[in-house]
Scaffold this active site. Structure first.
Site: not given
Ligand code: HEM
Length: 507
Positions: A74, A146
Site C-alpha cells: 500500500h 479494502n
Molecule cells: C495478515 C495479513 C496482513 C498483514 C500482515 C498486513 C500487513 C500490512 C502492512 C505491514 C502494511 C503497511 C502498514 C504501514 O506501513 O503503515 C499494510 C498496509 C495496509 N493493509 Fe495490510 N496486511 C494484511 C492483510 C490485510 C487485509 C486483509 C487488508 C484489508 C482488509 C489489508 C489492508 C491494508 C491497507 C488498507 C493498508 C494501508 C494502510 C494505509 O493506508 O496506511 N491488509 N498491511
C-alpha cells in the site's frame, strides 16, 4: 453558495500564505535568518567550499535524509480529512461513543493501491486500500479495509509469501503473473477474491466511486458486556464506477495519477464525497449457522441484512502530503472500548504487524506525530526513545503506585472468550473454497463477465507450468462450469481435463 465560499476561502488562504512568505525571513532549522541561499561560502574566488558553511551542510544533510522506508504494501496512497456523523443509536450493540446517535467524529482517510511502489500508476489492477482513522473521544479507532468484501487468504502465516508472489520478481524486478498464479493455484481459498480482482472492480475509475469494506468480522461490546459480531461496509453515495480493460491504456496514457487528481479535484470544487456506513450483525451463536466458517475472511456473510448507521464526508486535502498521508499509521489493533477483534486468523496477525512495521517505518514515537496523535490526552508510562515529544512531566513512570492516581476502569477490560481443546496447527474445518466465487461470477452482467474472463486470460496465458494452469482452471470450473469453460477456452486448454480435475475438488 457553499462552493463559492469554499473557493473564496481557498483563494484567501493562498494569498495569505503567499504574502506571509514574502514578509518572513528565510531561516535555518535553528530559526536564525539566512543571508545568502544561492552561493556557498568558498575560500576566495577559486578555492574549495568551507565546512563552516552550516546552512549548506544543513541543507544537504536534510535533503540526504528526506526518505523514510515506504510501506511494504500500500505504498501509493492519497489522504483526505473529513468527518463521520453517526445517525443510528447503537448503544444496544456497543459502548463506543463514535456510535452514539448524533455524534460527529473527525476522520483521516487514506486510499491506496497495494503492490507497486510510491510513485506507481494508479490504474494498476489491484485491490484498493480504504483506511479510516476515527479520532474519537475515547482514543483513535482505525478501520483498515479494502474496496472488496473479502481477501485472498485466511491465515496471516501465508501473508508474506502471498505478497512476495505478487511483488516484482527478485531477479528481473518485474511483476510476473506466472509467479502470482503459482501461488494462487496452490491456494484455492483465493478463488473468490480473484473473481473480484479480475472483474472491473480491480480497476476503479475514482476513489470516490468505490465502496469500502472492513473485510473481517469485529466484535461490538455494549455496556452490559454483551458481544455481537459485525462486518462494516462503506457504500459510496457517488455510485460505483470502474475502468474497463479498453479504457485503462487510454486513461494511463493521459495521466497515471488519475485517482488522486479526481479526488483532490472534487474536494477543491467543494464536491465533497460521502459514504454511508452499513453494518451486518450476528449474535455469537449465529456464527455456526453457515456452511462456511463465518470468521474466515475469504467469505462474505450471505443473507445477513445490512443496516445504515452513519455517513462519512471527506472535505479537505491535507496541507502537507508527507506529514499526513505518508506519516499516517493505520493499524487494525487500534481500537476503542466497545470494539474488539474477532478470532479471524488473518485479523489476529494484522493486530501485530501494523504497529510493528510503523515503529520501523516512521519511528518509535510515530504515535506522537500530529496525524497519528489521539485528540484525547495520552497518559501511560511509555517513555523516551527516538524523537520522544510526549511532554510528560513528573517522577512516576511506573505502575502500581500510591503516589499518583491513574484510574484503571474494570469496565474497559477485554471481554472473555470460552475455550476448549489443546493448542493446534490445523486448517479451519468449513473451507467451502468455490461456492462464493461462482455466486460472484453469476451476479455479474454479461459485459462484466466478458471482461473478467478476458482479464484472467491475459494474465493466465503467462503461466509456464501446465499443472498450475489446469489446477487454477479447475478452481474456476468448480466455482461455475460456464466460468471455468470460458477461461479454459480463452487459453485454448482442454476443457474435459479441467472438468475431470474439478470433479475431484471438494466444495
Ligand atoms: C495478515 C495479513 C496482513 C498483514 C500482515 C498486513 C500487513 C500490512 C502492512 C505491514 C502494511 C503497511 C502498514 C504501514 O506501513 O503503515 C499494510 C498496509 C495496509 N493493509 Fe495490510 N496486511 C494484511 C492483510 C490485510 C487485509 C486483509 C487488508 C484489508 C482488509 C489489508 C489492508 C491494508 C491497507 C488498507 C493498508 C494501508 C494502510 C494505509 O493506508 O496506511 N491488509 N498491511
Amino acid at each position: 453558495m457553499f462552493k463559492t465560499k469554499k473557493i473564496t476561502a481557498l483563494v484567501c488562504l493562498a494569498f495569505l500564505s503567499a504574502s506571509a512568505a514574502h514578509a518572513a525571513d528565510l531561516t535555518r532549522d535553528n530559526g536564525a535568518p539566512v543571508g545568502d541561499n544561492q552561493n556557498s561560502q568558498t575560500a576566495g574566488p577559486g578555492g574549495p567550499v568551507l565546512l563552516q558553511d552550516s546552512n549548506l551542510i544543513e541543507k544537504l544533510q536534510r535533503f540526504d535524509r528526506e526518505r523514510i522506508p515506504e510501506r511494504v504494501v500500500h505504498a501509493r496512497g492519497t489522504g483526505a480529512f473529513g468527518n463521520f456523523v453517526e445517525e443510528a443509536d447503537l448503544s444496544d450493540l456497543t459502548r463506543a461513543n463514535v456510535f452514539e446517535a448524533g455524534k460527529t467524529t473527525p476522520v483521516f482517510v487514506r486510499f491506496s493501491t497495494v503492490i507497486n511502489s510510491g510513485g506507481s500508476p494508479e490504474e494498476a489492477r489491484d485491490p484498493r486500500g480504504f483506511s479510516v482513522k476515527f479520532y474519537t473521544e475515547q482514543g483513535n479507532w482505525d478501520l483498515v479495509g479494502n474496496n472488496m468484501p473479502i481477501f485472498f487468504i485466511r491465515d496471516a502465516i501465508k501473508f508474506p509469501d502471498f505478497v512476495h508472489s505478487l511483488k516484482p520478481d527478485p531477479v528481473t524486478n518485474l511483476q510476473d503473473p506466472n509467479r502470482m498464479f503459482d501461488f494462487f493455484s496452490h491456494s484455492p481459498e483465493s478463488t473468490a477474491m480473484l473473481t473480484w480482482l479480475y472483474s472491473n472492480r480491480g480497476t476503479p475509475a475514482s476513489y470516490r466511486k468505490m465502496d469500502g469494506f472492513g473485510v473481517h468480522a469485529f466484535k461490538l461490546v455494549n455496556a452490559k458486556g454483551e458481544i455481537h459480531y459485525v462486518k462494516f461496509h462503506w457504500v459510496s453515495r457517488q455510485g460505483i464506477e470502474n475502468l474497463t480493460p479498453a479504457q485503462i491504456p487510454v486513461v494511463q496514457g493521459k495521466d497515471f495519477n488519475n485517482l488522486t487528481r479526481d479526488l483532490y479535484g472534487a474536494l477543491a470544487k467543494g464536491d465533497d464525497p460521502k459514504w454511508d456506513l452499513m453494518i451486518q450483525v450476528l449474535k455469537p451463536a449465529q456464527l455456526a449457522d453457515f456452511p462456511y466458517d463465518a470468521l474466515d475472511d475469504t467469505k462474505e456473510w450471505k443473507g445477513v441484512p445490512e443496516r445504515k448507521v452513519g455517513t462519512m464526508t471527506l472535505t479537505k486535502v491535507p496541507a502537507n502530503f508527507f506529514e499526513s498521508t505518508e506519516e499516517s499509521a493505520f493499524a487494525p489493533s487500534r481500537m476503542v472500548p466497545g470494539i474488539e477483534p474477532s478470532e479471524d486468523r488473518m485479523l489476529q496477525g494484522r493486530l501485530f504487524s501494523y504497529a510493528d512495521t510503523q515503529i520501523y517505518r516512521v519511528g518509535t514515537n510515530y504515535m506522537q506525530l500530529p496525524i497519528n496523535r489521539p485528540r484525547v490526552p495520552v497518559t501511560n508510562n511509555h517513555q523516551a526513545g527516538e524523537l520522544a515529544d510526549s511532554k510528560k512531566e513528573g517522577s512516576i513512570n511506573y505502575d502500581p503506585t500510591g503516589l499518583q492516581d491513574l484510574k484503571q476502569n474494570p469496565e474497559y477490560r477485554m471481554t472473555q472468550l470460552p475455550l476448549t481443546g489443546t493448542t493446534q496447527q490445523r486448517a479451519i474445518a468449513k473451507k467451502m473454497e468455490f461456492v462464493q466465487a461462482g455466486e460472484r461470477y453469476r451476479s455479474l452482467s454479461a459485459s462484466d463477465k466478458h471482461d473478467l474472463v478476458a482479464n484472467l486470460v491475459t494474465d493466465m496465458s503467462q503461466i509456464t507450468n501446465e499443472e498450475n494452469e489446469y489446477t487454477e482452471l479447475s478452481y474456476f470450473y468448480k466455482a461455475d462450469p460456464e466460468f471455468g469453460t470460458r477461461v479454459a477456452k480463452g487459453l485454448k486448454a482442454d476443457v474435459s481435463r479441467v472438468q475431470a480435475m474439478a470433479a475431484k475438488l471438494e466444495g
